[in-house]
Design an enzyme around this catalytic site. Sequence first.
Site, PDB file in Angstrom:
ATOM      1  N   HIS A   6       0.856  -1.257  -0.064  1.00 18.66           N
ATOM      2  CA  HIS A   6       0.009  -0.006  -0.014  1.00 18.66           C
ATOM      3  C   HIS A   6       0.963   1.137   0.230  1.00 18.66           C
ATOM      4  CE1 HIS A   6      -3.812  -1.965   0.533  1.00 18.66           C
ATOM      5  NE2 HIS A   6      -3.433  -2.875   1.656  1.00 18.66           N
TER       6      HIS A   6
ATOM      7  N   ASP B 199      -3.053 -10.438  -2.306  1.00 20.02           N
ATOM      8  CA  ASP B 199      -3.569 -10.211  -1.065  1.00 20.02           C
ATOM      9  C   ASP B 199      -4.902  -9.566  -1.179  1.00 20.02           C
ATOM     10  OD1 ASP B 199      -2.290  -8.678   1.714  1.00 20.02           O
ATOM     11  OD2 ASP B 199      -3.877  -7.407   0.791  1.00 20.02           O
TER      12      ASP B 199
HETATM   13 ZN   LIG Z   1      -4.349  -7.061   2.658  1.00 16.52          ZN
END
Ligand SMILES: [Zn+2]
Length: 302
Positions: free
Chosen positions: A120, A157
């Site tokens: 992220h 993910d």
């Molecule tokens: Zn995640």
Amino acid sequence: MIVYSHSDCLDHQPPGGHPECAARMQAVGQGLEGLSLERREAPPGEEAEVLRCHPQSYLDRMKTPVAPQDCIALDGDTWLSPGSHRAAMRAVGGITAAVDAVLAGEDATAFVAARPPGHHAETARAMGFCLYGTAAIGVKRALDHHGLARVALIDFDVHHGNGSQDLLWDEARCFLAGSQQMPLFPGTGSAEERGAHNQILNLALRPSTDGAHMRRLYEQRILPALSDYRPELLIVSAGFDAHARDPLAQLEWQSEDFAWLGSRLFELSGGRMVSTLEGGYDLPALAASTAAYIGAISALAK
Ligand SMILES: [Zn+2]
């Protein structure tokens, strides 16, 4: 299979009750007990590796000294504790060493068991528990240091790897594909997001998508594209939070689905594959899923 890890990764300590906690490392360690793996210490990362993806001003901010017992909020859920930078640099050192080892032919596969996760983190913005874009840094290591021409990054993910996408948006030498639950944090990852060179493939999954459905979608979309790409190296952002028991998402994969995915990805990797730990927040599910994933790849890579 070589596994890179380091005890410094226990010292990234967000405030109590945070899902991205040091116990995750212990769960992964328990999951890998009993598997025949070569364990190596992740070296400290070089700042030059970070600077392939993030500006100096951002690195300097992450290096801000943090007083003992203190914790700096970088955003609503991303924290800098006294040991955070050192931990994140072990993740960077781990992915760098893993890429080097696999490209040197020391092993066909490696797994970086480190935290905080990375996918992220955008160019100049920490978010979603992540400080540095570990997987993208590994991609750049393979391209810029080793001179490869085609590196693939697959991210399974449950959350979209907005950071990897940001760091690799204009990277024509990398095919980036990911599957993510939508709607879900961080809100990006739609099929319309394709990169500056049409080299990004996003697969959105509806809540409740189970393993059978996931396998069909991967066989239809991501795996054929990966096969056509013929990567010289495959890097995998391995998050295990698509598991049915995970508290942060609503997909319904089981640990054997991660084993299937690991096997299929390795088969299409060209025999050189490096995985790095991203999410996974139910500790027993994380342990079981990591074991299934690593076990399946190891069996094939022998
Ligand atoms: Zn995640």
